[in-house]
Design a protein around this motif. Structure first.
Motif, short mmCIF file in Angstrom:
data_model
loop_
_atom_site.label_atom_id
_atom_site.label_comp_id
_atom_site.label_asym_id
_atom_site.label_seq_id
_atom_site.Cartn_x
_atom_site.Cartn_y
_atom_site.Cartn_z
N GLU A 47 0.79 -1.24 0.00
CA GLU A 47 0.00 0.00 0.00
C GLU A 47 0.81 1.27 0.00
OE1 GLU A 47 0.46 -2.10 2.46
OE2 GLU A 47 1.05 -0.90 4.18
N SER A 48 2.13 1.18 0.33
CA SER A 48 2.88 2.43 0.48
C SER A 48 4.35 2.24 0.16
CB SER A 48 2.74 2.91 1.94
OG SER A 48 3.35 1.96 2.81
N ASP A 49 5.07 3.37 0.02
CA ASP A 49 6.52 3.32 -0.22
C ASP A 49 7.20 2.63 0.96
OD1 ASP A 49 5.56 5.02 -2.14
OD2 ASP A 49 7.25 6.40 -2.06
N TRP A 50 6.67 2.90 2.15
CA TRP A 50 7.23 2.28 3.37
C TRP A 50 7.13 0.77 3.25
CZ3 TRP A 50 6.33 -1.20 7.15
CH2 TRP A 50 7.05 -1.09 8.32
N ARG A 51 5.98 0.28 2.82
CA ARG A 51 5.74 -1.19 2.73
C ARG A 51 6.67 -1.81 1.70
NH1 ARG A 51 4.19 -3.55 6.66
NH2 ARG A 51 2.61 -1.98 6.96
N ASP A 125 7.00 -4.79 12.68
CA ASP A 125 6.26 -3.61 12.24
C ASP A 125 5.07 -3.33 13.17
OD1 ASP A 125 4.13 -2.98 9.34
OD2 ASP A 125 4.79 -1.66 10.94
N ARG A 126 3.89 -3.80 12.87
CA ARG A 126 2.74 -3.50 13.71
C ARG A 126 2.57 -4.54 14.82
NH1 ARG A 126 -1.55 -2.08 8.82
NH2 ARG A 126 -0.20 -0.57 7.75
N GLN A 127 1.78 -4.15 15.84
CA GLN A 127 1.65 -5.04 17.01
C GLN A 127 0.28 -5.72 17.02
OE1 GLN A 127 2.66 -1.82 19.78
NE2 GLN A 127 4.48 -2.98 20.38
N ASN A 143 7.90 2.99 17.61
CA ASN A 143 7.09 3.39 18.77
C ASN A 143 6.05 4.40 18.28
OD1 ASN A 143 6.02 4.54 21.06
ND2 ASN A 143 7.91 4.28 22.25
N PHE A 144 4.88 3.90 17.94
CA PHE A 144 3.88 4.72 17.24
C PHE A 144 3.33 5.83 18.13
CE2 PHE A 144 4.52 1.94 13.92
CZ PHE A 144 4.24 0.63 14.25
N LEU A 145 3.15 5.55 19.42
CA LEU A 145 2.67 6.60 20.33
C LEU A 145 3.68 7.75 20.37
CD1 LEU A 145 0.68 7.66 22.48
CD2 LEU A 145 1.98 6.36 24.21
N GLY A 185 -1.54 4.21 17.69
CA GLY A 185 -0.51 4.93 18.46
C GLY A 185 -0.32 6.36 18.00
N ARG A 186 -0.26 6.54 16.66
CA ARG A 186 -0.03 7.90 16.16
C ARG A 186 -1.21 8.81 16.52
NH1 ARG A 186 2.46 5.66 10.43
NH2 ARG A 186 4.46 5.02 11.34
N THR A 187 -2.43 8.32 16.28
CA THR A 187 -3.60 9.16 16.57
C THR A 187 -3.66 9.51 18.06
OG1 THR A 187 -4.88 8.17 14.74
CG2 THR A 187 -6.13 9.29 16.47
N GLU A 209 -6.45 5.06 4.74
CA GLU A 209 -5.98 3.68 4.48
C GLU A 209 -4.50 3.58 4.13
OE1 GLU A 209 -9.56 1.75 5.38
OE2 GLU A 209 -7.48 1.09 5.18
N PHE A 210 -3.71 4.58 4.49
CA PHE A 210 -2.27 4.60 4.20
C PHE A 210 -1.98 4.66 2.69
CE2 PHE A 210 -0.56 4.56 8.28
CZ PHE A 210 -0.91 3.47 9.05
N THR A 211 -3.02 4.98 1.88
CA THR A 211 -2.74 5.04 0.43
C THR A 211 -2.83 6.48 -0.09
OG1 THR A 211 -5.03 4.80 -0.31
CG2 THR A 211 -3.79 2.75 0.11
N PHE A 263 4.44 11.08 8.38
CA PHE A 263 5.13 9.98 9.09
C PHE A 263 5.73 9.02 8.06
CE2 PHE A 263 3.55 10.62 13.46
CZ PHE A 263 2.50 11.50 13.24
N ASP A 264 6.75 8.36 8.38
CA ASP A 264 7.53 7.37 7.63
C ASP A 264 8.90 7.92 7.25
OD1 ASP A 264 5.56 5.49 7.79
OD2 ASP A 264 4.97 5.53 5.69
N ALA A 265 8.94 9.11 6.61
CA ALA A 265 10.21 9.71 6.13
C ALA A 265 10.86 8.86 5.05
CB ALA A 265 11.18 9.93 7.29
N GLU A 283 10.14 9.86 11.38
CA GLU A 283 10.67 8.61 10.82
C GLU A 283 10.02 7.39 11.42
OE1 GLU A 283 14.75 7.85 11.83
OE2 GLU A 283 15.05 6.58 10.07
N CYS A 284 9.78 6.37 10.57
CA CYS A 284 9.35 5.05 11.02
C CYS A 284 10.13 4.08 10.15
CB CYS A 284 7.86 4.88 10.82
SG CYS A 284 7.31 3.26 11.34
N ASN A 285 11.22 3.55 10.71
CA ASN A 285 12.17 2.79 9.89
C ASN A 285 11.60 1.43 9.48
OD1 ASN A 285 14.40 0.98 9.24
ND2 ASN A 285 15.65 2.79 9.74
C1 GZL Z 1 4.33 1.59 10.22
C2 GZL Z 1 3.62 0.83 9.12
C3 GZL Z 1 2.72 1.74 8.34
C4 GZL Z 1 3.46 2.88 7.63
C5 GZL Z 1 2.66 2.97 6.38
O1 GZL Z 1 5.18 0.71 10.95
O2 GZL Z 1 2.87 -0.23 9.66
O3 GZL Z 1 2.10 0.95 7.31
O4 GZL Z 1 3.47 4.06 8.37
C6 GZL Z 1 2.43 1.52 6.04
O5 GZL Z 1 3.28 3.65 5.32
O6 GZL Z 1 1.43 1.38 5.10
#
Ligand code: GZL
Length: 330
Positions: A47-51, A125-127, A143-145, A185-187, A209-211, A263-265, A283-285
């Protein structure tokens, strides 16, 4: 069953005075003959450059040359597909299951099946929200929070530096996938931080939706509904890119008329900060492949691993983006 057999064999060889599995032995298999460690990775989607960077990090780490067989599944952002993938990994009796859970809840049943099969589960990545924490071995990610809190701290400094302290600022939030730990966490970090300053007025929050496409669509609706928006929090860069297009389409200047905090950088976000279209990026590495491989090697050697492993994250903005871009790895 396979694991039980391996364990009794290992114990038998140790008892027989020959160390096995990681110990020194003149009968140790050659690197080429060593059994590959099979890893099933249940990825969220694309869904994203991060993914994309996260997927690349796994595919470039878990190679046969590095001693692994990677079975990769792209769930297209659907939990049912991830659950199917995990069951498939169990069927194939992989050595490790790695999951980047699309949302936090609904995992107990399938993780209990993995546990019954004796297959360790590593979260990346996610929890997940689990009543029984023994259902997974460990988690590595952002650490999303804190990311959400850091985004508001950056805004506070910006307001101070730009003489906006005595102005009401209207805020909208483009949220990530609802129920994902990155969104939750971010919200939470954003809303708690914004609530501390009565000058910040949160007009609306809605998932993009992260898109990029959905982010643009939601930002268009915000611009139609609210004549004055001063700040956008986009919970990932692709939604920020969509928001930028929507803001330009109504003749406003992103980063100037409307402050954008993302977010992401990812790499393209640095280009947008250099162009002044994104003001700040938390940043979210995504490069978790080597981190998960390190965890697996420790587990293979019978070592304990930390249950929760946060990765180091920074905040970038228009002031340092140009200088930092050459150092970026994704
Ligand atoms: C964060 C990750 C999120 C990114 C989005 O760890 O789960 O999902 O922030 C990605 O870009 O879609």
């Amino acid at each position: 069953m396979k694991k039980l057999l391996a364990l009794s064999l290992a114990l038998a060889t140790v008892a027989g005075g020959v160390t096995f599995a990681g110990g020194k032995s003149d009968s140790a298999p050659k690197a080429s003959e060593k059994k590959l460690i099979t890893v099933g990775y249940a990825q969220v989607g694309a869904e994203s450059d991060w993914r994309t960077a996260n997927t690349e990090s796994f595919k470039s780490t878990f190679t046969e040359a590095n001693g692994y067989k990677l079975i990769f599944d792209d769930a297209q952002q659907k939990q049912e597909n991830q659950i199917k993938a995990i069951r498939n990994f169990i069927q194939q009796d992989v050595d490790y299951i790695v999951v980047a859970p699309v949302v936090e809840t609904g995992w107990e049943t399938v993780l209990s099946e993995a546990k019954a099969a004796g297959i360790p589960v590593i979260l990346s990545d996610r929890q997940m929200k689990l009543a029984d924490e023994s259902l997974y071995t460990c988690w590595v990610g952002g650490n999303f929070l804190k990311e959400g809190q850091d985004a508001v701290l950056w805004l506070n400094t910006y307001v101070e530096k730009n003489g906006l302290k005595d102005k009401d600022l209207n805020v909208v939030i483009l949220q990530g996938t609802i129920g994902s730990s990155a969104q939750v966490g971010r919200t939470q970090g954003e809303l708690e931080g914004l609530a501390k300053n009565p000058r910040y007025k949160v007009l609306a929050k809605q998932t993009g939706e992260f898109t990029q496409a959905k982010g643009q669509e939601v930002m268009e609706s915000f611009l139609k509904a609210y004549p004055k928006i001063d700040v956008v929090f986009a919970e990932n860069d692709n939604m920020a890119f969509g928001a930028i297009d929507a803001i330009k389409a109504v003749g406003k200047k992103p980063g100037k008329d409307i402050i954008i905090i993302s977010f992401d950088a990812v790499h393209e976000a640095f280009n947008r900060m250099i162009a002044g279209e994104i003001n700040a990026d938390v940043e979210c590495n995504p490069l978790h492949g080597p981190r998960v491989a390190e965890i697996i090697q420790k587990l293979e050697a019978g070592q304990a691993v930390e249950k929760i492993q946060y990765v180091k994250e920074d905040v970038f903005d228009t002031a340092n983006a140009k200088e930092m871009l050459p150092t970026r790895k994704y």
